[in-house]
Design an enzyme around this catalytic site. Sequence first.
Site, PDB file in Angstrom:
ATOM      1  N   SER A  96       0.867  -1.035  -0.212  1.00 14.01           N
ATOM      2  CA  SER A  96       0.004   0.058  -0.123  1.00 14.01           C
ATOM      3  C   SER A  96       0.694   1.242   0.030  1.00 14.01           C
ATOM      4  CB  SER A  96      -0.985  -0.088   1.151  1.00 14.01           C
ATOM      5  OG  SER A  96      -2.129  -0.811   0.811  1.00 14.01           O
ATOM      6  N   LYS A  99       0.123   3.458  -2.709  1.00 17.39           N
ATOM      7  CA  LYS A  99      -1.058   4.787  -2.468  1.00 17.39           C
ATOM      8  C   LYS A  99      -0.416   5.909  -2.469  1.00 17.39           C
ATOM      9  CE  LYS A  99      -4.724   1.844  -0.587  1.00 17.39           C
ATOM     10  NZ  LYS A  99      -3.833   0.739  -0.274  1.00 17.39           N
ATOM     11  N   SER A 156      -5.847   3.149   4.582  1.00 23.02           N
ATOM     12  CA  SER A 156      -5.236   2.541   3.521  1.00 23.02           C
ATOM     13  C   SER A 156      -6.559   1.607   2.786  1.00 23.02           C
ATOM     14  CB  SER A 156      -4.254   1.595   3.778  1.00 23.02           C
ATOM     15  OG  SER A 156      -3.434   1.143   2.966  1.00 23.02           O
ATOM     16  N   LYS A 284       3.200   6.729   4.858  1.00 26.33           N
ATOM     17  CA  LYS A 284       2.029   5.503   4.488  1.00 26.33           C
ATOM     18  C   LYS A 284       2.866   4.242   4.848  1.00 26.33           C
ATOM     19  CE  LYS A 284      -1.495   4.178   2.536  1.00 26.33           C
ATOM     20  NZ  LYS A 284      -1.520   3.043   3.709  1.00 26.33           N
TER      21      LYS A 284
END
Length: 461
Positions: A96, A99, A156, A284
């Site tokens: 993730s 992202k 997320s 993140k």
Amino acid sequence: MGKPSSHKRKRHFVKKSVASVMLLNMLMLSALPAMALAEGTTATTTTTNTASTTTASKVPSVSSLQLQVKSAVLIEPTTGQVLLSVNADQPLPPASMTKMMTEYLIADMVKKGKFKWDDVVTVGDNASKTIGSRIFLDANDQHTVEELYIAMAVGSANDATVALAEYAAGSEQEFVKLMNETAKKFGMKTAHFINSTGLDRADMPEKYRPSAEGETVMSAMDAAILGKHIVQDHPDFSKYTAIQSYKFRERDKNPIINWNWMLEANKDIPNFKAYAYPGLDGLKTGHTNNAGNCFTGTAERDGMRLISVVMGTKSEAQRFTETRKVLDYGFNNFEIKQAVAGKSKVEGLDSVEVKKGVKTSVGVVTDAPVSFMVPKGSDAKGVTFKTQLEPADKLVAPIKQGTKVGTITYTYKVDGIEKPQTKTVNLITSDEVEKGSWLRLFFRAIKEMFGDLFDGIKNLF
């Protein structure tokens, strides 16, 4: 003896005059190339200063940290300096952390006015079928861009991410094209995206999988470069990434909890206070079976921001304990020091020649300050520089103040860091130079010609 006749005296004078004219013409012709060169093109000039070769204090080795990761990197974004590197260029599944690129592009589109944070997005089929971390969106659900963005940045949420990608570009795969184009523009050498979320191909809804082979990959260095663009291009990033929890719908029993346990604000949360890190406000996390546990973090202390990336740790907790080691290494051992102030003169290069101007030369200074990462408590000693000047025929009056006349590259080496730090800034004129009148230029040319002429005569003897 009698006086010579007037006829003989006249003939002798003529011979002497002719000889003088011939000699003068020969000498003038010999001076012409020098005169022509004064108004012609000269080669690019390069000057190197190697007077100082002292290196700065040594910092601890990266191996002393005993990092339990597949790869890691630590950078300071304003200088771009890499402070720590462990397999940093190896492409790995980022999960993730993918992202971050979606977050960057959506925020950039809002910034550029393509749409607004309060625009309403209607959820499509692809988003509603997306699995993994999610907020359980149904097709035709409607939420604002900002609501979906927070769900993506904090929780997320894969379904929220896909909904935003489709809203921004018409389809997820069209958005992926933008992701890959942006990665190239940023200089991300290994990054390749197949979706907006970081999910493995097999976990995407079958109908919406890309036709091209391959999986999403990104090196730790590429993730750090992406993080650098987030914090520099969107300095308000923490408005979303530092949110601790968020209630997506009024009917939801529980809020979304930020997967980033290291947020500074978590110092008062019993379950997270052991991981909270001073100054940390992003960026993140990521996890899949193939990727392991990953985290791109950023923290700011005493005016200095660092960006860290760890990839392939064995547990959720370990990605944060390893990040702490990496960030501590940076904050405990380094600081930013200005080595050269802006508008500084360069040693050995006070001015450059100007053609056809009121003045024949103009002062030169740097156009920007130069800073380096130095061992904490030390000075930026041992800096060397190399200048590269533009061809002389380009410096023709009129010249404005601030005109670029070349570049200067400063180099600084820290013992313990493999690559030296370099920073290139422009050399610019410190004053303006007006164009000289034709009369001024004519007499200057005459003066230069006779100067060359008499130098030539003097050198004959």
